[in-house]
Design a protein around this motif. Structure first.
Motif, short mmCIF file in Angstrom:
data_model
loop_
_atom_site.label_atom_id
_atom_site.label_comp_id
_atom_site.label_asym_id
_atom_site.label_seq_id
_atom_site.Cartn_x
_atom_site.Cartn_y
_atom_site.Cartn_z
N PRO A 142 56.57 61.57 62.67
CA PRO A 142 55.78 61.64 61.44
C PRO A 142 55.34 63.07 61.16
O PRO A 142 55.09 63.84 62.09
N ARG A 143 55.23 63.41 59.88
CA ARG A 143 54.86 64.79 59.53
C ARG A 143 54.30 64.83 58.12
O ARG A 143 54.52 63.91 57.34
N PHE A 144 53.60 65.91 57.80
CA PHE A 144 53.18 66.17 56.43
C PHE A 144 54.12 67.19 55.82
O PHE A 144 54.30 68.28 56.36
N CYS A 185 57.29 75.15 49.10
CA CYS A 185 57.18 74.47 50.40
C CYS A 185 58.44 73.72 50.80
O CYS A 185 58.55 73.30 51.95
N GLY A 186 59.35 73.50 49.87
CA GLY A 186 60.48 72.63 50.15
C GLY A 186 61.66 73.34 50.80
O GLY A 186 61.84 74.55 50.63
N GLY A 187 62.48 72.57 51.51
CA GLY A 187 63.75 73.04 52.03
C GLY A 187 64.87 72.70 51.06
O GLY A 187 64.63 72.37 49.90
N PRO B 16 60.90 69.11 68.10
CA PRO B 16 61.21 67.68 68.12
C PRO B 16 61.71 67.13 66.78
O PRO B 16 61.85 65.92 66.62
N LEU B 17 61.96 68.00 65.81
CA LEU B 17 62.51 67.57 64.53
C LEU B 17 63.19 68.78 63.89
O LEU B 17 63.01 69.91 64.32
N GLU B 20 62.33 72.17 57.98
CA GLU B 20 62.87 72.65 56.71
C GLU B 20 61.68 72.98 55.81
O GLU B 20 60.67 72.29 55.83
N GLY B 21 61.80 74.06 55.06
CA GLY B 21 60.68 74.47 54.21
C GLY B 21 59.44 74.69 55.06
O GLY B 21 59.50 75.24 56.15
N VAL B 22 58.31 74.24 54.54
CA VAL B 22 57.04 74.39 55.25
C VAL B 22 56.55 73.00 55.68
O VAL B 22 56.51 72.09 54.86
N GLU B 24 53.32 70.96 57.28
CA GLU B 24 51.88 71.12 57.56
C GLU B 24 51.59 70.48 58.92
O GLU B 24 51.77 69.28 59.10
N PHE B 78 52.79 67.62 65.24
CA PHE B 78 53.29 66.96 64.03
C PHE B 78 52.59 65.61 63.92
O PHE B 78 52.51 64.85 64.88
N THR B 79 52.07 65.35 62.72
CA THR B 79 51.25 64.16 62.52
C THR B 79 51.30 63.77 61.05
O THR B 79 51.68 64.59 60.21
N ASP B 80 50.95 62.53 60.75
CA ASP B 80 50.69 62.18 59.35
C ASP B 80 49.31 61.53 59.25
O ASP B 80 49.05 60.76 58.32
N ALA B 149 49.63 61.99 51.14
CA ALA B 149 49.98 63.28 50.54
C ALA B 149 48.83 63.82 49.69
O ALA B 149 48.56 65.02 49.67
N VAL B 152 46.27 65.59 51.78
CA VAL B 152 46.72 66.94 52.15
C VAL B 152 46.52 67.91 50.99
O VAL B 152 45.98 69.01 51.16
N GLU B 153 46.93 67.50 49.79
CA GLU B 153 46.78 68.39 48.62
C GLU B 153 45.30 68.65 48.32
O GLU B 153 44.93 69.78 47.97
N VAL B 156 44.13 71.20 50.84
CA VAL B 156 44.60 72.54 50.49
C VAL B 156 43.71 73.13 49.39
O VAL B 156 43.25 74.28 49.47
#
Lengths: 208, 208
Positions: A142-144, A185-187, B16-17, B20-22, B24, B78-80, B149, B152-153, B156
């Motif tokens: 899982p990730r943000f 932020c995107g790939g 562990p993954l 890509e991009g950024v 968080e 890495f977390t959500d 999401a 997170v926004e 920020v």
């Protein structure tokens, strides 16, 4: 494909994850031409009422609504692929098979209309989703990811551009903000999805 | 805990993954008191340059910056989990162990400062992150979750409220939009995170 779940019993244990709040999914439904149409579908976690099923709403007389009404079922896909989400939400995408290749998990659901109302001139129908079969295809850490999330938000805003109840200028401001976030932020896959979204909606054209 | 990866060799295979991009993340760094401080950290995928490591930036003389400079390392998580993210970004959270309980995967990194500049009066330092050891704790079905999401926004935006380069009114509009999205689309954990964020930032107070 791992983690097939089927068989008799309550459908609740066949969902491949714990639903909470609203999860943005992609549903495939079989059309009159026999092909499976992909569309965005927000799946709402069941209420606390015992035995309650997850629900989803259709807005207007979309392909998904017509196919739900005729076929009483479909395949709900959990994914974080931004390009799939853009195409499902904003274009017509069809294929011969019900299961989408970009999915992390899918659930075959039996659907039943449980509510209908008209809101701001749009027919809103609520469907219960009863899981009949499911499979986990791929799990991830899982990730943000702000880039992927920005594509989803931009897609939501874009899908409202033709809805009178929403202010167009506000939606364009959101598209600009999320477009910038997705670029920053995107790939590669997020950028591909953003390019496709801009192609489908043409929001860059407004000042030209 | 499954999927421990360590040993000799290039650090790239220990993430562990696929970055890509950024992404968080939440980083823990050891402070002068011996305790581990949790903070938000945006991890940038490596450039196409061969052998390049992922990087992250610190803004101002934060705990993370000081601990990176002194200890030359930390643990990237890495977390959500939205509540963890809010607390890491906007409050001081410390614990005795380096690994956070809410994590899906962690990476012990060796860090090195590779760039520094001053932007709008803020010292921005760039650090390379070389993976030394990692572990996958829990994988999940990938999904789009607008509620998570939105937290997170909102976080920020909240973290920029005291930065002169950002317009306060615009940030408040974003906080309102994402707060509403989190309320509408989020489940219990998202609501808990939003409550905590409102407690820490008090953006509801502006009209009172």
């Amino acid at each position: 494909m791992s983690g097939e779940r089927s068989g008799a019993g309550d459908g609740a244990d066949k969902w491949p994850l714990d639903l909470e709040g609203v999860t943005e999914t992609v549903v495939t439904t079989r059309g009159p031409n026999g092909r499976w149409n992909a569309a965005a579908l927000g799946v709402h976690a069941p209420t606390s009422e015992e035995g309650a099923a997850p629900t989803a709403r259709t807005f207007g007389n979309t392909r998904t609504r017509r196919n739900f009404a005729r076929e009483a079922g479909g395949y709900v896909h959990f994914t974080d692929d931004p390009l799939l989400f853009v195409e499902a939400a904003l274009s017509v995408r069809e294929q011969d098979d019900p299961v989408l290749p970009e999915t992390g998990a899918w659930v075959r659901v039996d659907v039943e209309r449980v509510d209908a109302e008209t809101s701001d001139g749009t027919r809103v129908e609520t469907w219960s989703l009863d899981a009949a079969e499911s499979a986990v295809v791929e799990e991830q850490v899982p990730r943000f990811d702000r880039g992927r999330a920005a594509v989803v938000e931009a897609t939501v805003a874009a899908s409202r551009l033709d809805v009178p109840a929403f202010d167009t200028e506000t939606l364009h401001e959101r598209l600009d903000f999320f477009g910038e976030t997705a670029r920053t932020c995107g790939g590669a896959r997020v950028h591909e999805a953003l390019d496709r979204l801009q192609e489908l909606v043409s929001w860059r054209d407004r000042g030209e």
